[in-house]
Design a protein around this motif. Structure first.
Motif, PDB file in Angstrom:
ATOM      1  N   ARG A   1      -3.829  -1.615  -4.733  1.00 35.20           N
ATOM      2  CA  ARG A   1      -3.677  -0.706  -3.587  1.00 35.20           C
ATOM      3  C   ARG A   1      -5.058  -0.261  -3.100  1.00 35.20           C
ATOM      4  O   ARG A   1      -5.327  -0.245  -1.911  1.00 35.20           O
ATOM      5  CB  ARG A   1      -2.822   0.502  -3.966  1.00 35.20           C
ATOM      6  CG  ARG A   1      -2.690   1.526  -2.860  1.00 35.20           C
ATOM      7  CD  ARG A   1      -3.411   2.789  -3.334  1.00 35.20           C
ATOM      8  NE  ARG A   1      -3.545   3.734  -2.261  1.00 35.20           N
ATOM      9  CZ  ARG A   1      -4.701   4.302  -1.913  1.00 35.20           C
ATOM     10  NH1 ARG A   1      -5.813   4.012  -2.542  1.00 35.20           N
ATOM     11  NH2 ARG A   1      -4.765   5.167  -0.955  1.00 35.20           N
TER      12      ARG A   1
ATOM     13  N   GLN B   1       1.253   3.867  -3.132  1.00 31.53           N
ATOM     14  CA  GLN B   1       0.806   5.241  -2.889  1.00 31.53           C
ATOM     15  C   GLN B   1       1.951   6.231  -3.104  1.00 31.53           C
ATOM     16  O   GLN B   1       1.743   7.309  -3.665  1.00 31.53           O
ATOM     17  CB  GLN B   1       0.237   5.400  -1.478  1.00 31.53           C
ATOM     18  CG  GLN B   1      -0.370   6.776  -1.256  1.00 31.53           C
ATOM     19  CD  GLN B   1      -1.519   7.061  -2.211  1.00 31.53           C
ATOM     20  OE1 GLN B   1      -2.447   6.262  -2.325  1.00 31.53           O
ATOM     21  NE2 GLN B   1      -1.479   8.190  -2.907  1.00 31.53           N
TER      22      GLN B   1
ATOM     23  N   SER C   1      -6.282   8.150  -8.838  1.00 34.08           N
ATOM     24  CA  SER C   1      -4.904   7.630  -8.841  1.00 34.08           C
ATOM     25  C   SER C   1      -4.569   6.993 -10.192  1.00 34.08           C
ATOM     26  O   SER C   1      -3.470   7.161 -10.712  1.00 34.08           O
ATOM     27  CB  SER C   1      -4.722   6.609  -7.724  1.00 34.08           C
ATOM     28  OG  SER C   1      -4.886   7.210  -6.477  1.00 34.08           O
TER      29      SER C   1
ATOM     30  N   ASP D   1       1.935   9.330  -5.654  1.00 34.49           N
ATOM     31  CA  ASP D   1       2.260  10.684  -5.202  1.00 34.49           C
ATOM     32  C   ASP D   1       3.387  11.300  -6.028  1.00 34.49           C
ATOM     33  O   ASP D   1       3.333  12.475  -6.401  1.00 34.49           O
ATOM     34  CB  ASP D   1       2.651  10.683  -3.725  1.00 34.49           C
ATOM     35  CG  ASP D   1       1.489  10.347  -2.796  1.00 34.49           C
ATOM     36  OD1 ASP D   1       0.319  10.359  -3.241  1.00 34.49           O
ATOM     37  OD2 ASP D   1       1.767  10.059  -1.612  1.00 34.49           O
TER      38      ASP D   1
ATOM     39  N   GLN E   1       0.828  -1.213   0.000  1.00 34.09           N
ATOM     40  CA  GLN E   1       0.000   0.000   0.000  1.00 34.09           C
ATOM     41  C   GLN E   1       0.857   1.255   0.000  1.00 34.09           C
ATOM     42  O   GLN E   1       0.636   2.162  -0.805  1.00 34.09           O
ATOM     43  CB  GLN E   1      -0.927   0.003   1.216  1.00 34.09           C
ATOM     44  CG  GLN E   1      -1.762   1.256   1.329  1.00 34.09           C
ATOM     45  CD  GLN E   1      -2.555   1.321   2.624  1.00 34.09           C
ATOM     46  OE1 GLN E   1      -2.808   0.292   3.250  1.00 34.09           O
ATOM     47  NE2 GLN E   1      -2.928   2.510   3.017  1.00 34.09           N
ATOM     48  N   THR E   2       1.836   1.322   0.885  1.00 28.15           N
ATOM     49  CA  THR E   2       2.641   2.548   0.975  1.00 28.15           C
ATOM     50  C   THR E   2       3.573   2.717  -0.219  1.00 28.15           C
ATOM     51  O   THR E   2       3.812   3.852  -0.651  1.00 28.15           O
ATOM     52  CB  THR E   2       3.416   2.614   2.309  1.00 28.15           C
ATOM     53  OG1 THR E   2       4.223   1.438   2.462  1.00 28.15           O
ATOM     54  CG2 THR E   2       2.465   2.743   3.490  1.00 28.15           C
TER      55      THR E   2
END
Length: 141
Positions: free
Chosen positions: A99, A50, A71, A54, A46-47
């Motif tokens: 995600r 992400q 996204s 970003d 997930q991180t």
């Protein structure tokens, strides 16, 4: 474009991949026998994903491209402007969808699919990571 502006996001990915590699070495039975393995894999995926989104959003904003509404649109915009290859689009959008599944359907994650992704699809994270760094380096201030 300044790499320093997104360095903290960039740093997360290799750190996560290093820890995911530890989980990747486990058999399915060993991986699924400890909830901490599952939780760690989900969090690291997930991180990492992400952070990639970003960073992609940062690139889009820096270059003054249209604002993404989702996204997945981050990938579409980068493809539209030939910053990512068209043939990579579906794989990266699938990665983002995974995600989203982790975030929104966390109580319904198929462990066989999670393990398969752990074993077979880390290349997508690595590849997008390297590509985004290259884009940043090719578009200096």
């Amino acid at each position: 474009m300044r790499k320093e502006d997104v360095q903290s996001k960039l740093d997360i990915i290799p750190e996560n991949l290093e820890k995911i590699e530890i989980l990747r070495a486990k058999s399915f039975e060993e991986f699924t026998s400890d909830f901490r393995n599952i939780d760690s894999a989900l969090h690291r995926f997930q991180t990492s994903i992400q952070a990639l989104v970003d960073i992609g959003g940062y690139i889009i904003a820096w270059l003054g491209l249209r604002t993404p509404g989702t996204s997945g649109e981050v990938i579409d915009i980068l493809v539209e402007h030939s910053l990512l290859k068209t043939e990579q689009r579906d794989r990266y959008v699938s990665m983002i969808q995974f995600r989203n599944r982790i975030v929104h359907f966390y109580n319904d994650i198929d462990l066989k699919i999670l393990y398969r992704i752990l074993q077979e699809e880390l290349i997508d994270i690595r590849e997008l990571y390297r590509t985004l760094i290259q884009i940043i380096e090719e578009h200096p201030e």
